[in-house]
Design an enzyme around this catalytic site. Structure first.
Site, PDB file in Angstrom:
ATOM      1  N   ILE A  18      45.487  38.880  39.342  1.00 59.76           N
ATOM      2  CA  ILE A  18      45.163  38.016  38.204  1.00 59.76           C
ATOM      3  C   ILE A  18      43.857  38.608  37.682  1.00 59.76           C
ATOM      4  CG2 ILE A  18      44.525  35.721  37.391  1.00 59.76           C
ATOM      5  CD1 ILE A  18      46.218  34.525  39.635  1.00 59.76           C
ATOM      6  N   PRO A  19      43.915  39.351  36.577  1.00 59.89           N
ATOM      7  CA  PRO A  19      42.824  40.248  36.192  1.00 59.89           C
ATOM      8  C   PRO A  19      41.605  39.586  35.547  1.00 59.89           C
ATOM      9  CG  PRO A  19      44.573  40.381  34.585  1.00 59.89           C
ATOM     10  CD  PRO A  19      45.060  39.452  35.673  1.00 59.89           C
ATOM     11  N   CYS A  20      40.831  38.862  36.336  1.00 60.64           N
ATOM     12  CA  CYS A  20      39.628  38.216  35.805  1.00 60.64           C
ATOM     13  C   CYS A  20      38.573  39.241  35.393  1.00 60.64           C
ATOM     14  CB  CYS A  20      39.065  37.212  36.807  1.00 60.64           C
ATOM     15  SG  CYS A  20      38.878  37.837  38.473  1.00 60.64           S
ATOM     16  N   HIS A  21      38.716  40.485  35.857  1.00 62.75           N
ATOM     17  CA  HIS A  21      37.779  41.527  35.436  1.00 62.75           C
ATOM     18  C   HIS A  21      37.933  41.856  33.952  1.00 62.75           C
ATOM     19  CE1 HIS A  21      41.450  43.699  36.677  1.00 62.75           C
ATOM     20  NE2 HIS A  21      41.108  44.604  35.754  1.00 62.75           N
ATOM     21  N   ARG A  22      39.020  41.420  33.329  1.00 61.28           N
ATOM     22  CA  ARG A  22      39.251  41.684  31.902  1.00 61.28           C
ATOM     23  C   ARG A  22      38.639  40.622  30.989  1.00 61.28           C
ATOM     24  NH1 ARG A  22      45.557  43.173  32.969  1.00 61.28           N
ATOM     25  NH2 ARG A  22      45.146  45.092  34.163  1.00 61.28           N
TER      26      ARG A  22
END
Length: 177
Positions: A141-145
């Site tokens: 779940i790409p919270c880095h984006r």
């Protein structure tokens, strides 16, 4: 409520989290990565967590869904995978799950701001930031984006904080540093 720009939907599906207080039959597998050792936790049906760990000694012990998650993470870090295709069951509030679902729709190499996400779900940026920080399945779940106002690089709950976030975005070709 603001709609998202035209973006291809990620095939990742969020499933209901296992009930709290009921012992879920969870298993764990570890994998090394350029951003540190990772431990993936899953039930038979879905991934429930990804954590940073110091030791990846049991990296070869994965089977079934954990083996698939491990293969996809290895492919992601090798630059061969742009979309994770795994069943996910993160435990969180309905608002958090809405934010995590929206994060799954941010394509590889693209970003959104906390404010844009808040507009999309009818919330406020600070609450989006809190939901991002409580994401139990980072990377997949790409919270880095998700970036701060003005596309500022702020906050990341993974090991290495903002430097890890920066590394992941450079890896995806978003930042050329």
């Amino acid at each position: 409520m603001t709609s998202l720009p035209d973006r291809p939907a990620a095939p990742t599906v969020l499933q209901p989290a296992p009930p709290i207080g009921i012992a879920a039959d969870t298993q764990r597998a570890r994998v090394g990565s350029p951003v540190g050792g990772l431990e993936v936790e899953a039930t038979r049906e879905a991934i429930t967590a990804v954590r940073w760990v110091d030791d990846t000694a049991d990296a070869d012990a994965a089977s079934g869904l954990l083996a698939e998650a491990r293969q996809q993470l290895v492919a992601y870090f090798a630059g061969r995978l742009k979309v994770f295709d795994l069943p996910l069951a993160p435990a969180g509030s309905p608002f958090e799950r809405d934010i995590w679902r929206l994060m799954c729709d941010i394509p590889y190499g693209q970003t959104m701001t906390y404010g844009e996400m808040a507009d999309a779900v009818g919330g406020v940026a600070r609450a989006v930031g809190t939901a991002c920080g409580s994401n139990p399945i980072p990377l997949i779940i790409p919270c880095h984006r998700v970036l701060g106002a003005g596309n500022r690089m702020v906050g990341y709950s993974g090991r290495g904080s903002v430097e890890t976030k920066r590394w992941l975005l450079v890896h995806e070709g978003k930042l050329l540093l």
